[in-house]
Design a protein around this motif. Structure first.
Motif, PDB file in Angstrom:
ATOM      1  N   VAL A 112       1.106  -1.210  -0.232  1.00  0.00           N
ATOM      2  CA  VAL A 112       0.095   0.012  -0.008  1.00  0.00           C
ATOM      3  C   VAL A 112       1.136   0.882  -0.036  1.00  0.00           C
ATOM      4  O   VAL A 112       1.613   1.513   1.261  1.00  0.00           O
ATOM      5  N   ASN A 113       0.902   2.372  -1.140  1.00  0.00           N
ATOM      6  CA  ASN A 113       1.035   3.077  -1.288  1.00  0.00           C
ATOM      7  C   ASN A 113       0.802   4.359  -0.210  1.00  0.00           C
ATOM      8  O   ASN A 113      -0.936   4.462   0.131  1.00  0.00           O
ATOM      9  N   ARG A 155      -4.153  -1.472   8.689  1.00  0.00           N
ATOM     10  CA  ARG A 155      -5.912  -1.199   8.241  1.00  0.00           C
ATOM     11  C   ARG A 155      -6.268  -1.872   7.648  1.00  0.00           C
ATOM     12  O   ARG A 155      -7.270  -2.211   7.349  1.00  0.00           O
ATOM     13  N   MET A 156      -5.231  -1.837   6.331  1.00  0.00           N
ATOM     14  CA  MET A 156      -5.850  -2.594   5.489  1.00  0.00           C
ATOM     15  C   MET A 156      -5.869  -4.298   5.746  1.00  0.00           C
ATOM     16  O   MET A 156      -7.153  -4.946   5.591  1.00  0.00           O
ATOM     17  N   ALA A 157      -5.056  -4.801   6.944  1.00  0.00           N
ATOM     18  CA  ALA A 157      -5.082  -5.746   6.951  1.00  0.00           C
ATOM     19  C   ALA A 157      -6.103  -6.032   8.045  1.00  0.00           C
ATOM     20  O   ALA A 157      -7.042  -7.392   7.525  1.00  0.00           O
ATOM     21  N   LEU A 158      -6.512  -4.768   8.785  1.00  0.00           N
ATOM     22  CA  LEU A 158      -7.723  -5.403   9.909  1.00  0.00           C
ATOM     23  C   LEU A 158      -9.045  -5.474   8.695  1.00  0.00           C
ATOM     24  O   LEU A 158      -9.899  -6.105   9.423  1.00  0.00           O
ATOM     25  N   GLU A 159      -9.127  -4.416   7.632  1.00  0.00           N
ATOM     26  CA  GLU A 159     -10.017  -4.625   7.438  1.00  0.00           C
ATOM     27  C   GLU A 159     -10.802  -6.096   5.777  1.00  0.00           C
ATOM     28  O   GLU A 159     -11.530  -6.176   6.116  1.00  0.00           O
ATOM     29  N   SER A 160      -9.296  -6.555   5.952  1.00  0.00           N
ATOM     30  CA  SER A 160      -9.682  -7.661   5.169  1.00  0.00           C
ATOM     31  C   SER A 160     -10.083  -9.023   6.104  1.00  0.00           C
ATOM     32  O   SER A 160     -10.972 -10.087   6.251  1.00  0.00           O
ATOM     33  N   LEU A 161      -9.524  -8.859   7.394  1.00  0.00           N
ATOM     34  CA  LEU A 161     -10.305 -10.062   9.057  1.00  0.00           C
ATOM     35  C   LEU A 161     -11.749  -9.357   9.093  1.00  0.00           C
ATOM     36  O   LEU A 161     -12.421 -10.959   9.017  1.00  0.00           O
ATOM     37  N   SER A 162     -11.913  -8.663   9.171  1.00  0.00           N
ATOM     38  CA  SER A 162     -13.176  -8.096   9.311  1.00  0.00           C
ATOM     39  C   SER A 162     -14.419  -8.684   8.664  1.00  0.00           C
ATOM     40  O   SER A 162     -15.543  -8.895   8.561  1.00  0.00           O
ATOM     41  N   TRP A 163     -13.997  -8.645   6.934  1.00  0.00           N
ATOM     42  CA  TRP A 163     -14.410  -9.124   5.934  1.00  0.00           C
ATOM     43  C   TRP A 163     -14.494 -10.325   6.162  1.00  0.00           C
ATOM     44  O   TRP A 163     -15.283 -10.912   4.893  1.00  0.00           O
ATOM     45  N   GLY A 164     -14.068 -11.175   6.324  1.00  0.00           N
ATOM     46  CA  GLY A 164     -13.482 -12.355   6.223  1.00  0.00           C
ATOM     47  C   GLY A 164     -13.241 -13.376   5.505  1.00  0.00           C
ATOM     48  O   GLY A 164     -12.765 -14.343   4.829  1.00  0.00           O
TER      49      GLY A 164
END
Length: 240
Positions: free
Chosen positions: A140-141, A152-161
């Protein structure tokens, strides 16, 4: 949002290499990064590591230390885990190093080893190969001062399953004097293993989630930046 457990932490900074369970302090500043050798990362022979430029070595080393800290250093079957990291300059230093091999003799001496590492995601592929990871790999730039875009992006991916396990972090080499317009308050690499299924009380470093406004929170408390995040994890009472 249900929090994801921080299961492991690993890093390479100007102060050297480290893992969460072996350290009590952490600081990532903008100083030069010491050369990372194969012996620093892999006890056994590893020909692939020896061909990597510094940017890829630093990133792969931090991933290796984080996985080992989480008890995931050894594997027999592939694991469904992704990797995402934020960066400001990426592998620009490697690109310049490669271009300098193209210039002599009318372009007759370009380095194939450097050429294979002239994308900022290349070391993520190396990590996936060496540790049997089959999830998405992203860079991520991130021009933000907190250097938490990858987290942040990793947490979003985890929250979306999308995945149950993600490695998240930041990578940056020290500022190049030849590039005065590009500066970062950080240099080195830091990765965390984030898991949805792990018990928060089972020797981890607490939980991370995102506020409604997108702020990273550790144990429900908003975090201002990368150093603060790691220090909060290392101070977590349940770590072991």
């Amino acid at each position: 949002m249900t929090g994801s457990v921080v299961a492991g932490i690993g890093w390479v900074t100007s102060r050297g290499t480290g893992r969460g369970r072996e350290a009590r302090e952490f600081s990532m500043a903008s100083g030069p990064i010491p050369h990372v050798t194969r012996e620093d990362v892999f006890p056994e022979p590893n020909l692939r590591f020896g061909r990597l430029p510094q940017y890829s070595r630093v990133g792969l080393a931090a991933v290796a230390f984080a996985l080992r800290d989480a008890g995931m250093g050894h594997w027999k079957t592939k694991r469904s885990a992704g990797i995402v990291a934020s960066t400001r300059t990426g592998c620009l230093a490697t690109d310049i190093e490669y271009y300098n091999t193209v210039l002599p003799e009318g372009g007759g001496l370009p380095s194939p080893n450097l050429f294979s590492c002239t994308l900022p995601t290349c070391f993520l592929g190396e990590a996936a190969i060496q540790f049997g990871l089959t999830g998405p790999t992203l860079i991520v730039n991130d021009p933000a001062e907190d250097a938490l875009g990858g987290v942040r992006m990793a947490l979003e991916s985890l929250s979306w399953g999308e995945r149950g396990t993600m490695l998240a972090g930041h990578i940056e080499l020290a500022a190049d004097p030849a590039l005065p317009g590009i500066r970062s308050p950080y240099a080195g690499a830091l990765f965390m293993v984030l898991e949805n299924a792990r018990d928060p009380a089972a020797g981890g470093y607490g939980t991370l989630d995102l506020s409604e406004g997108g702020a990273v929170r550790h144990g429900g408390i908003e975090i201002a930046g990368l150093n603060e995040l790691v220090r909060a994890c290392l101070a977590f009472p349940g770590r072991s």
